[in-house]
Design an enzyme around this catalytic site. Sequence first.
Site, mmCIF file in Angstrom:
data_model
loop_
_atom_site.group_PDB
_atom_site.id
_atom_site.type_symbol
_atom_site.label_atom_id
_atom_site.label_comp_id
_atom_site.label_asym_id
_atom_site.label_seq_id
_atom_site.Cartn_x
_atom_site.Cartn_y
_atom_site.Cartn_z
ATOM 1 N N ARG A 29 53.368 -22.070 -15.346
ATOM 2 C CA ARG A 29 52.660 -20.811 -15.568
ATOM 3 C C ARG A 29 52.756 -20.284 -17.008
ATOM 4 N NH1 ARG A 29 49.763 -22.532 -11.881
ATOM 5 N NH2 ARG A 29 49.872 -21.593 -9.807
ATOM 6 N N SER A 78 47.478 -22.990 0.741
ATOM 7 C CA SER A 78 47.410 -22.637 -0.671
ATOM 8 C C SER A 78 48.186 -23.720 -1.411
ATOM 9 C CB SER A 78 48.034 -21.255 -0.918
ATOM 10 O OG SER A 78 48.072 -20.975 -2.294
#
Length: 400
Positions: free
Chosen positions: A94, A176
């Site tokens: 991230r 997900s």
Amino acid sequence: MTKKIVLAYSGGLDTSVLLKWLKEKYQVPVVAFIADVGQAADMGALSRKATKTGADKVVIADLRDEFARDYVFTALKANAVYEGVYLLGTAIARPLIAKTQIKVAKSEGGDAIAHGATGKGNDQVRFELAVKALAPELEIIAPWRTWEFKGRADLFGYAEKHGIPLDGVSRDKPYSMDANLMHVSYEGGALEDPWIEPPKDMFRMTKDPAEAPDAPEFVEIEFADGVPTAVDKQSLSPAKLVMKLNEIAGRHGVGRADVVENRFIGMKSRGVYETPGVHVLHLAHRAVESLAMDREVMHLRDSLIPKFASLIYNGFWFSPEMSALRAFVEETQRGIHGTARIKLYKGAASVVGRKSSHSLYNPELAGFETFATYNSADAGGFIRMNGLRLSLNKSLRKGL
């Protein structure tokens, strides 16, 4: 007033819906930013899909080697593991994605960045803390905290209404998923019940251990200053080295983890992870350190592993405390040279050999057959000195 938005776009359910929604909601240009961190996606197909869904421009950044070299290997040198199990495959990507998204926003004249992280998850924190640290002037758009959709079922309905293709995601498999060079993660759907075993057909990187080869395989990994440089004597770039180990370990079913973890925002969640290559790298790195790292340096570094891992997990990669810790970790890796031999068999990986040109292991000192360089009588005084405080405290421990 928002003028141009740069969206972190993956082509999955959330960001596909989000792209169309941003165009409808804001009526401004939207740049779809695609970070290639080794998710094995067809970048051309993703670009075409983004354009078809409404993107005014698509920017693709190949970050694979940077991801492996500066993020995966940095976490490896710290032996960073969150809550003893999670190797941080999503969390460690991230900050790189966010940093590059910010660069794209600046180069494209964007004044806002958007992400598809949910209001219950960790990724919203990771993306937005990176923006706060690197470009606080940018507007942050986090639709999951503001839009009308309540869950993934609503997103499927919206996608169907607007003709948005959802390759690989369906109502009967609503996981997900996050994939990159390092791992694949799965959350949601049936996995929200922590008692239910993950479906066998869910996994993408690893073979079912029960169906893995009946013969073990051995792999040798070389390190220089704590950085993996070669597999089976073949020197490889950072990204190719991880990919090679993913292939080898994956066919033996190595690297699966089923975790109930503590999210930073305060709730527990269940995630299932496949991290075959980096799982093996952690074992190999530890094995070389066991020979080449000083005891007290190792113990001090190990005491900081939970903090280092938490900073990654919680999104503080660009914090001053992380900069200080990274400098310390880099210092600990000086001289961590050597090779580890790992045995892979039916979902298990184990160290079966290690060697180092900088080894602190002295067989003459450690062996049971010779005492020529070690005076056993010295141990008596050592034990008496360390036992002194225990003897003095004996009078305070009643009833023992």
